[in-house]
Design a protein around this motif. Structure first.
Motif, PDB file in Angstrom:
ATOM      1  N   HIS A  16       0.791  -1.291   0.031  1.00  0.00           N
ATOM      2  CA  HIS A  16       0.029   0.071   0.151  1.00  0.00           C
ATOM      3  C   HIS A  16       0.939   1.312   0.113  1.00  0.00           C
ATOM      4  O   HIS A  16       1.738   1.403   0.982  1.00  0.00           O
ATOM      5  N   GLY A  19       1.656   3.420   3.262  1.00  0.00           N
ATOM      6  CA  GLY A  19       2.514   2.796   4.223  1.00  0.00           C
ATOM      7  C   GLY A  19       3.989   3.563   4.288  1.00  0.00           C
ATOM      8  O   GLY A  19       4.872   3.510   5.030  1.00  0.00           O
ATOM      9  N   VAL A  23       3.031   4.265   8.937  1.00  0.00           N
ATOM     10  CA  VAL A  23       3.231   3.085   9.583  1.00  0.00           C
ATOM     11  C   VAL A  23       1.918   1.882   9.687  1.00  0.00           C
ATOM     12  O   VAL A  23       1.754   0.948   9.282  1.00  0.00           O
ATOM     13  N   ASP A  25      -0.649   2.037   7.865  1.00  0.00           N
ATOM     14  CA  ASP A  25      -1.290   1.698   6.634  1.00  0.00           C
ATOM     15  C   ASP A  25      -0.147   1.093   5.961  1.00  0.00           C
ATOM     16  O   ASP A  25      -0.336   0.846   4.586  1.00  0.00           O
ATOM     17  N   LEU A  26       0.896   0.371   6.415  1.00  0.00           N
ATOM     18  CA  LEU A  26       1.747  -0.326   5.681  1.00  0.00           C
ATOM     19  C   LEU A  26       1.356  -1.667   5.581  1.00  0.00           C
ATOM     20  O   LEU A  26       1.783  -2.745   6.283  1.00  0.00           O
ATOM     21  N   TYR A  27       0.544  -1.974   4.436  1.00  0.00           N
ATOM     22  CA  TYR A  27       0.229  -3.299   4.123  1.00  0.00           C
ATOM     23  C   TYR A  27       0.639  -3.897   3.115  1.00  0.00           C
ATOM     24  O   TYR A  27       1.129  -3.075   2.232  1.00  0.00           O
ATOM     25  N   GLU A  95       2.977  -0.739  14.355  1.00  0.00           N
ATOM     26  CA  GLU A  95       3.184  -2.070  13.534  1.00  0.00           C
ATOM     27  C   GLU A  95       2.018  -3.111  14.314  1.00  0.00           C
ATOM     28  O   GLU A  95       1.374  -3.546  13.651  1.00  0.00           O
ATOM     29  N   LYS A  98      -1.637  -2.008  13.775  1.00  0.00           N
ATOM     30  CA  LYS A  98      -1.984  -2.366  12.726  1.00  0.00           C
ATOM     31  C   LYS A  98      -2.569  -3.768  12.469  1.00  0.00           C
ATOM     32  O   LYS A  98      -3.511  -4.326  12.091  1.00  0.00           O
TER      33      LYS A  98
END
Length: 268
Positions: A16, A19, A23, A25-27, A95, A98
Motif C-alpha cells: 500500500h 505505508g 506505518v 497503513d503499511l499493508y 505495527e 495495525k
C-alpha cells in the motif's frame, strides 16, 4: 489435508503506497481483483484461500459483500498475511496496532490463520540484537492472534533477516510462534525445505507450497521442489491442516492455480 490458494497471483506482490508515510497503513497488497481471484480459485478446485492484509482491509466497510462471495463460492477463509519491520522500537507500537486491526477483522470474517512476515534488514546489515527484538515482537503477535482465536505462524521470506536457514535457527528459540514454511523461499534462501519441515514439524500448523527453479517461483510440479518427501514428513507428523499454494506472479493466474491443483491431485 485441505488445499487453499493465495490471491496474490492476481496482480503480484506490491504494497500500500500510504505505508511510505504512515506505518499504520503499511499493508501488503496485490492490485488485482479479489473477486476474480476467488472465483478462479474455486473453479480450480481449491477449498479455501489466503489473502494479504491490504486486500482484506479493502472490505472493512463491505463485510457482507465479502461473506456473500465466500458463501456463493463455498470457500473457506484460511488466513491473512501481514507483517512488519519489528526491530525498530519507535514504530513497533504502530505495527502491532495495525496487526491487531487486521486480526480482529480477519477473525470476524472467519479466518483461521494469522501469517506473519518480516524482520527488517538494516541499511548497514543485520545486528544480532535484531533477532531478539523480532522474537519479542512475535511473542506479542501470539497474544494478539490468540485474543481473536487465530493461529499465528511466522513465514521466513527473502528480503528479511530470516531468509537463510541459519537465520531461522537463530530466531526460533527466541519466540514461541509457529512456523509456516514457504517451501520455495526456504530453498531460495539456501535451505532444504524437507529438512526444515523435519526439524520444526512440531511447530508447523500451516504450510505454504510453492515451486522453485533457477531463481524463479513456479506452479507446483514445474520446479525442483520435493513435495512428495515433504508430504511424507507432514503425514508422519500427523499434520492434517491446510496447505496453501502461493505463486507470487504468473501470466495467467487461473492457469497457474489449475496446474498446481492438478499436480496435487496425485499427491494429496
Amino acid at each position: 489435508m485441505k488445499l487453499g490458494y493465495q490471491t496474490n497471483t492476481w496482480g503480484g506482490v506490491v504494497g500500500h503506497p500510504a505505508g511510505v508515510t504512515s506505518v499504520k497503513d503499511l499493508y501488503y497488497l496485490t492490485p488485482g481483483s479479489t473477486e476474480e481471484a476467488l472465483r478462479d480459485i474455486a473453479a480450480a478446485g481449491y477449498e479455501g484461500f489466503e489473502l494479504f492484509d491490504g486486500n482484506l482491509m479493502q472490505y472493512i466497510d463491505k463485510k457482507e459483500e465479502f461473506k456473500s462471495l465466500m458463501n456463493e463460492l463455498s470457500l473457506k477463509f484460511v488466513g491473512v498475511y501481514t507483517g512488519g519491520n519489528f526491530i525498530f522500537p519507535d514504530i513497533l507500537e504502530e505495527e502491532l496496532a495495525k496487526i491487531e486491526s487486521v486480526a480482529a477483522f480477519a477473525s470476524e470474517l472467519g479466518a483461521e490463520h494469522l501469517v506473519i512476515g518480516g524482520g527488517a534488514i538494516r541499511s548497514n546489515g543485520v545486528k544480532e540484537s535484531d533477532y531478539k527484538a523480532l522474537g519479542d515482537a512475535l511473542n506479542t503477535v501470539i497474544e494478539i492472534a490468540e485474543k481473536y482465536n487465530l493461529v499465528p505462524s511466522y513465514h521466513p521470506h527473502l528480503g528479511t533477516c530470516v531468509q537463510a536457514p541459519e537465520q531461522l535457527d537463530k530466531l526460533m528459540p527466541l519466540t514461541k510462534i509457529n512456523l509456516v514454511p514457504d517451501t520455495a523461499h526456504i530453498e531460495a534462501g539456501g535451505g532444504d525445505p524437507v529438512e526444515v519441515i523435519k526439524k520444526y514439524a512440531d511447530r508447523i500448523k500451516y504450510v505454504h507450497f510453492k515451486d522453485y527453479k533457477d531463481g524463479e517461483f513456479l506452479p507446483l510440479g514445474e520446479g525442483n521442489q520435493k513435495f512428495d518427501e515433504m508430504l511424507k514428513v507432514l503425514n508422519e507428523a500427523s499434520y492434517d491442516g491446510w496447505i496453501t499454494v502461493e505463486l507470487d506472479s504468473y501470466a495467467d493466474p487461473k492457469k497457474g492455480a489449475e496446474i498446481s491443483r492438478k499436480f496435487l491431485a496425485d499427491l494429496v
